[in-house]
Design a protein around this motif. Structure first.
Motif, PDB file in Angstrom:
ATOM      1  N   GLN A  60      -0.920  -2.057   6.616  1.00 49.16           N
ATOM      2  CA  GLN A  60      -2.343  -2.112   6.268  1.00 49.16           C
ATOM      3  C   GLN A  60      -2.570  -1.810   4.795  1.00 49.16           C
ATOM      4  O   GLN A  60      -3.395  -2.438   4.135  1.00 49.16           O
ATOM      5  CB  GLN A  60      -3.134  -1.141   7.140  1.00 49.16           C
ATOM      6  CG  GLN A  60      -3.253  -1.607   8.563  1.00 49.16           C
ATOM      7  CD  GLN A  60      -4.134  -0.711   9.403  1.00 49.16           C
ATOM      8  OE1 GLN A  60      -5.094  -0.122   8.924  1.00 49.16           O
ATOM      9  NE2 GLN A  60      -3.810  -0.604  10.676  1.00 49.16           N
ATOM     10  N   GLU A  61      -1.831  -0.856   4.262  1.00 47.40           N
ATOM     11  CA  GLU A  61      -1.993  -0.488   2.851  1.00 47.40           C
ATOM     12  C   GLU A  61      -1.500  -1.608   1.935  1.00 47.40           C
ATOM     13  O   GLU A  61      -2.148  -1.940   0.946  1.00 47.40           O
ATOM     14  CB  GLU A  61      -1.251   0.822   2.568  1.00 47.40           C
ATOM     15  CG  GLU A  61      -1.661   1.491   1.293  1.00 47.40           C
ATOM     16  CD  GLU A  61      -3.105   1.970   1.279  1.00 47.40           C
ATOM     17  OE1 GLU A  61      -3.707   1.972   0.181  1.00 47.40           O
ATOM     18  OE2 GLU A  61      -3.645   2.347   2.337  1.00 47.40           O
ATOM     19  N   LEU A  62      -0.349  -2.191   2.254  1.00 50.30           N
ATOM     20  CA  LEU A  62       0.161  -3.306   1.455  1.00 50.30           C
ATOM     21  C   LEU A  62      -0.807  -4.485   1.486  1.00 50.30           C
ATOM     22  O   LEU A  62      -1.096  -5.105   0.458  1.00 50.30           O
ATOM     23  CB  LEU A  62       1.539  -3.740   1.958  1.00 50.30           C
ATOM     24  CG  LEU A  62       2.687  -2.758   1.729  1.00 50.30           C
ATOM     25  CD1 LEU A  62       3.948  -3.253   2.432  1.00 50.30           C
ATOM     26  CD2 LEU A  62       2.947  -2.540   0.249  1.00 50.30           C
ATOM     27  N   TYR A  63      -1.319  -4.775   2.661  1.00 51.22           N
ATOM     28  CA  TYR A  63      -2.282  -5.863   2.811  1.00 51.22           C
ATOM     29  C   TYR A  63      -3.560  -5.582   2.007  1.00 51.22           C
ATOM     30  O   TYR A  63      -4.099  -6.473   1.350  1.00 51.22           O
ATOM     31  CB  TYR A  63      -2.611  -6.074   4.294  1.00 51.22           C
ATOM     32  CG  TYR A  63      -3.525  -7.241   4.539  1.00 51.22           C
ATOM     33  CD1 TYR A  63      -3.024  -8.542   4.533  1.00 51.22           C
ATOM     34  CD2 TYR A  63      -4.877  -7.052   4.772  1.00 51.22           C
ATOM     35  CE1 TYR A  63      -3.858  -9.621   4.751  1.00 51.22           C
ATOM     36  CE2 TYR A  63      -5.718  -8.119   4.994  1.00 51.22           C
ATOM     37  CZ  TYR A  63      -5.208  -9.405   4.974  1.00 51.22           C
ATOM     38  OH  TYR A  63      -6.050 -10.467   5.179  1.00 51.22           O
ATOM     39  N   ALA A  64      -4.012  -4.340   2.027  1.00 49.95           N
ATOM     40  CA  ALA A  64      -5.212  -3.963   1.266  1.00 49.95           C
ATOM     41  C   ALA A  64      -4.996  -4.131  -0.231  1.00 49.95           C
ATOM     42  O   ALA A  64      -5.947  -4.360  -0.976  1.00 49.95           O
ATOM     43  CB  ALA A  64      -5.611  -2.518   1.583  1.00 49.95           C
ATOM     44  N   HIS A  65      -3.751  -4.053  -0.667  1.00 49.13           N
ATOM     45  CA  HIS A  65      -3.414  -4.225  -2.082  1.00 49.13           C
ATOM     46  C   HIS A  65      -2.981  -5.659  -2.380  1.00 49.13           C
ATOM     47  O   HIS A  65      -2.367  -5.917  -3.412  1.00 49.13           O
ATOM     48  CB  HIS A  65      -2.336  -3.234  -2.495  1.00 49.13           C
ATOM     49  CG  HIS A  65      -2.844  -1.834  -2.549  1.00 49.13           C
ATOM     50  ND1 HIS A  65      -2.233  -0.846  -3.265  1.00 49.13           N
ATOM     51  CD2 HIS A  65      -3.913  -1.232  -1.971  1.00 49.13           C
ATOM     52  CE1 HIS A  65      -2.885   0.293  -3.134  1.00 49.13           C
ATOM     53  NE2 HIS A  65      -3.907   0.069  -2.338  1.00 49.13           N
TER      54      HIS A  65
END
Length: 126
Positions: free
Chosen positions: A33-38
């Motif tokens: 989720q964090e990678l996708y958000a970035h």
């Protein structure tokens, strides 16, 4: 949303704050989720001979393999080691996110799991 695809017993353990739950899938989900958000496209690597890696991203123009570990044996990552030994792949560095302090051993840098939020392309920082 984080637990929506997990089975009923896993969900109950999470909300009940049971300590015997395998946090690996939860950690991987958080990192995804964090990678996708970035704005990193999420790629997974799986090879019968070499093993599987949790994530492969392009970071600062380089291929960056990422492993997510929830246990105490976070420095054991045979698939990652196998990939780093292949010169044709041209992989210079790898990241492991785990429950420990920051350190580097050879090509592998270890970061605390929460630090994935700081991983982003310099051109995207405002």
């Amino acid at each position: 949303m984080l637990t929506s695809l997990y089975g009923k017993s896993c969900k109950l353990k999470i909300v009940s704050k049971e300590k015997d739950i395998n946090k690996g899938s939860v950690y991987e989900n958080v990192v995804a989720q964090e990678l996708y958000a970035h704005h990193y496209p999420l790629y997974y690597y799986n090879n019968k001979q070499k093993g599987e890696l949790d994530f492969i991203i392009e970071h600062a123009g380089e291929i960056l393999p990422i492993e997510v570990k929830s246990g105490k044996d976070y420095e054991k990552h045979s698939a990652l080691d196998n990939i780093l030994r292949i010169p044709e792949y041209g992989i210079k560095n790898a990241y492991v996110f785990a429950n420990d302090n920051v350190k580097t051993r050879g090509q592998v840098s270890y970061f605390s799991i929460y630090m994935v939020m700081f991983l982003e392309e310099k051109s995207k920082i405002h």
